[in-house]
Design a protein around this motif. Structure first.
Motif, short mmCIF file in Angstrom:
data_model
loop_
_atom_site.label_atom_id
_atom_site.label_comp_id
_atom_site.label_asym_id
_atom_site.label_seq_id
_atom_site.Cartn_x
_atom_site.Cartn_y
_atom_site.Cartn_z
N GLN A 1 0.87 -1.70 -4.83
CA GLN A 1 1.49 -1.82 -3.52
C GLN A 1 0.49 -2.44 -2.53
O GLN A 1 -0.69 -2.54 -2.84
N GLY B 1 -1.10 -11.67 -16.30
CA GLY B 1 -1.85 -11.26 -15.12
C GLY B 1 -3.35 -11.28 -15.34
O GLY B 1 -4.12 -11.68 -14.45
N ASP C 1 2.37 -0.38 -11.54
CA ASP C 1 2.42 -0.60 -13.00
C ASP C 1 0.99 -0.84 -13.46
O ASP C 1 0.37 -1.84 -13.11
N PHE D 1 -7.00 -3.32 -8.07
CA PHE D 1 -6.44 -3.83 -9.31
C PHE D 1 -7.33 -3.56 -10.53
O PHE D 1 -6.85 -3.48 -11.64
N ARG E 1 -0.83 2.19 -7.17
CA ARG E 1 -0.38 1.58 -8.42
C ARG E 1 1.12 1.65 -8.59
O ARG E 1 1.72 2.69 -8.39
N TYR F 1 -4.74 -4.01 -13.38
CA TYR F 1 -3.39 -3.45 -13.35
C TYR F 1 -2.40 -4.57 -13.05
O TYR F 1 -2.72 -5.53 -12.35
N TRP F 2 -1.20 -4.42 -13.55
CA TRP F 2 -0.18 -5.46 -13.38
C TRP F 2 0.33 -5.51 -11.95
O TRP F 2 0.47 -6.58 -11.38
N LYS F 3 0.64 -4.35 -11.34
CA LYS F 3 1.21 -4.35 -10.00
C LYS F 3 0.64 -3.21 -9.17
O LYS F 3 0.49 -2.09 -9.66
#
Length: 172
Positions: free
Chosen positions: A30, A44, A37, A17, A35, A26-28
């Motif tokens: 896996q 966040g 998003d 992240f 990455r 980072y927002w999102k």
């Protein structure tokens, strides 16, 4: 056992992240860390500050506080609205404001500011630094003076950048 699990979570956050190029989170991602998003969403970023501060309080691992404080500093540099108060909420990966509309670069919300209140509270508990206390008090004052409807005593959800209430949109 709990400390080992917390450390594992901390290491995952850092590995997947943390934006090593520009700082922030980072927002999102896996489950495998890829990455999804890489935008900088203050909601966040706030939870990262909160979690890392709690991690330090629970484990004594000062790296959590170091990253929490660095994230706080990035918010002051890139997201703090020094002209109108409060914080911008959605930023691009390079920390520039997101576009207006659905990307929500043109609004502020009670939700995000309440979570900043939580994260700054825990950051101050972990650090004891006056700047963390001062920004905590600023957010608390902002919520009370700008985000609560004086007629009803209820919070208003979303605002434009000049603190005028606007209809809420679902933010990405």
């Amino acid at each position: 056992q709990a400390g080992a699990l917390a450390a594992k979570g901390f290491e995952f956050l850092l590995a997947h992240f943390w934006d090593t190029e520009r700082g922030g989170w980072y927002w999102k991602v896996q489950r495998d860390g890829g990455r999804l998003d890489d935008g900088k969403v203050v909601y966040g970023e706030s939870f990262a500050i909160y979690a890392l501060s709690e991690y330090t309080l629970a484990t004594g691992d000062g790296r959590g506080l170091a990253y929490a404080a660095q994230t706080f500093d990035l918010l002051q540099k890139y997201a703090a609205d020094t002209q109108r108060a409060g914080y911008l909420e959605n930023l691009e990966p390079d920390w520039s404001p997101a576009p207006p509309g659905f990307a929500a670069g043109d609004r502020k919300s009670l939700d995000t500011h309440m979570h900043l209140l939580e994260s700054f509270t825990t950051l101050y508990a972990a650090s004891g630094q006056e700047i963390h206390r001062r920004k905590l008090l600023e957010v608390a004052n902002l919520i009370v003076t700008r985000m609560i409807d004086p007629a009803t005593g209820c919070g208003r959800n979303q605002f434009d950048l000049d603190w005028q209430p606007i209809p809420a949109i679902a933010i990405r």
